[in-house]
Enzyme design. Structure first.
Site, PDB file in Angstrom:
ATOM      1  N   ASP A  53      66.354  19.524  57.576  1.00 15.46           N
ATOM      2  CA  ASP A  53      67.323  20.318  58.321  1.00 15.46           C
ATOM      3  C   ASP A  53      67.695  21.612  57.597  1.00 15.46           C
ATOM      4  OD1 ASP A  53      67.528  18.635  60.466  1.00 15.46           O
ATOM      5  OD2 ASP A  53      69.280  17.554  59.717  1.00 15.46           O
ATOM      6  N   TYR A 111      64.265  10.758  48.229  1.00 12.68           N
ATOM      7  CA  TYR A 111      65.248  11.830  48.385  1.00 12.68           C
ATOM      8  C   TYR A 111      66.252  11.767  47.240  1.00 12.68           C
ATOM      9  CZ  TYR A 111      63.908  12.743  53.269  1.00 12.68           C
ATOM     10  OH  TYR A 111      63.242  13.096  54.417  1.00 12.68           O
TER      11      TYR A 111
END
Lengths: 246, 246
Positions: A53, A111
């Site tokens: 994003d 992540y």
């Protein structure tokens, strides 16, 4: 034609995400623009391991593309970095079999999420870690995280804005490390749903602040209801760290 | 009227330096704009401990100003931070005697200079450390630095673009620390001439790369000639770290 796999890094601050879209600057667009330069105007489509994003960073995003050019791998890295803007860097180029696929063949993704946990915000980290002034209880957050390890239906931790039907994923590891006043969360799993890491983080932060109990996590999972989990944490603490293939 | 001393931090990336000037965004301008808001449109002039150039950062710049407002010190910090853009933060406010002067009363300044010393540049540090791909010899740079400790005429390490006549300054300390792939140089002195830390750094980097010998430093100092020293190192590795008063 040769298929090339590339590992790239980008500072997400000035990007409207990885994937090309009508509005705003994207990473895919910048990479394709640089490749077009190298291919005398020919469009080279690149495929990423997945989207990130707006404002989300990548230390090790993986992409692939096909090229008619036959140039040494080191030169790929150098030539593309010359064309790319300073906030995207190619780290490595590899030649891969023509059936390699950057998205379909992912077996593991890692992540990181960074939280700057101190009273005053730090001007140098404002785009690279989320600032949290309230002291976070690491032990409580570790207990919350432990409930999520393994294979689960993560519907409660997935944005409602998704077309994906199967919401079962496996989380191998969630670590929380403290380095000075920064907390670094590491998430390793088979794959992650849309906004999943950020919703997990939002929930952990509520636990860390004492606004929610660690032992609520199993019932949140069971509910399969997005509204039971915490808020979606901000994008700029998130880093796509590593993508692994079999 | 009350005199207020403030310690501020800023990310120099998007600034054309500290001091107000006709072109470009400056830190002083942003602080004065925020103060004007708090003073119902009245101009409040701020005085800094010294200028910093475009892209140079500050972890502890000190400013002073006079105000007719009588509000608690904590509220000063909070109120100004509400008005300021995200790349400038007030860290502390103190009430000081009316003869305190942020520039004239400085007794010691500390700067940091960060060098990211590894093969590939790091996208997340591109604005916060200078990238040097060639391996730097820390011992050689430490030997070079040792020649500069004490009181010297630093004409050779001062930009020709200066009006300052007296170029004698005292350097108390130059440390070089390695943290992973980052070198952190610390300069502590009575004061620094225009571009002095960046010219010292440029010279040390030439020594570190092996392009210049550490024992050339005494003759560079003696020459009192800017052209004998190294290139001016880039601004974005430099941080005004601390300003001390008697």
């Amino acid at each position: 034609m040769q298929r090339i796999k590339m590992t790239i890094s980008y500072d997400g601050t000035a990007f409207n995400g990885y994937q090309i879209q009508p509005n705003g600057r994207t990473v895919q667009e910048e990479v394709q623009r640089a490749l077009k330069q190298m291919h005398k105007g020919q469009l080279i489509h690149v495929t990423g391991s997945g989207r990130t994003d707006a404002r989300v960073h990548a230390a090790g995003q993986v992409i692939h593309f096909d090229t008619p050019l036959s140039i040494p791998l080191d030169n790929w890295t150098r030539a593309l970095n010359t064309q790319l803007p300073a906030d995207v860097r190619v780290l490595r180029a590899e030649r891969v079999p023509e059936d390699f696929h950057a998205r379909y063949h992912v077996v593991r993704k890692t992540y990181h999420y960074r939280v700057n946990n101190r009273a005053a915000s730090d001007v140098f980290r404002r785009n690279y870690a989320v600032h949290e002034a309230r002291e976070l209880d690491i032990d409580d957050m570790r207990m919350a995280a432990a409930h999520l390890i393994g294979e689960h239906d993560f519907t409660s931790f997935c944005s409602a804005k998704t077309d994906v039907k199967d919401k079962v994923r496996t989380i191998y590891r969630i670590d929380i490390e403290k380095e000075n006043d920064e907390l670094i969360f590491t998430f390793e799993g088979s794959g992650f749903l849309y906004n999943m890491v950020r919703i997990l983080m939002g929930t952990f932060l509520e636990v860390g602040r004492g606004d929610r109990q660690a032992d609520e996590l199993p019932s949140i999972l069971e509910a399969q209801d997005r509204s039971k989990a915490g808020k979606t944490a901000p994008p700029h603490g998130l880093y796509l760290w590593e993508v692994s293939y079999s």
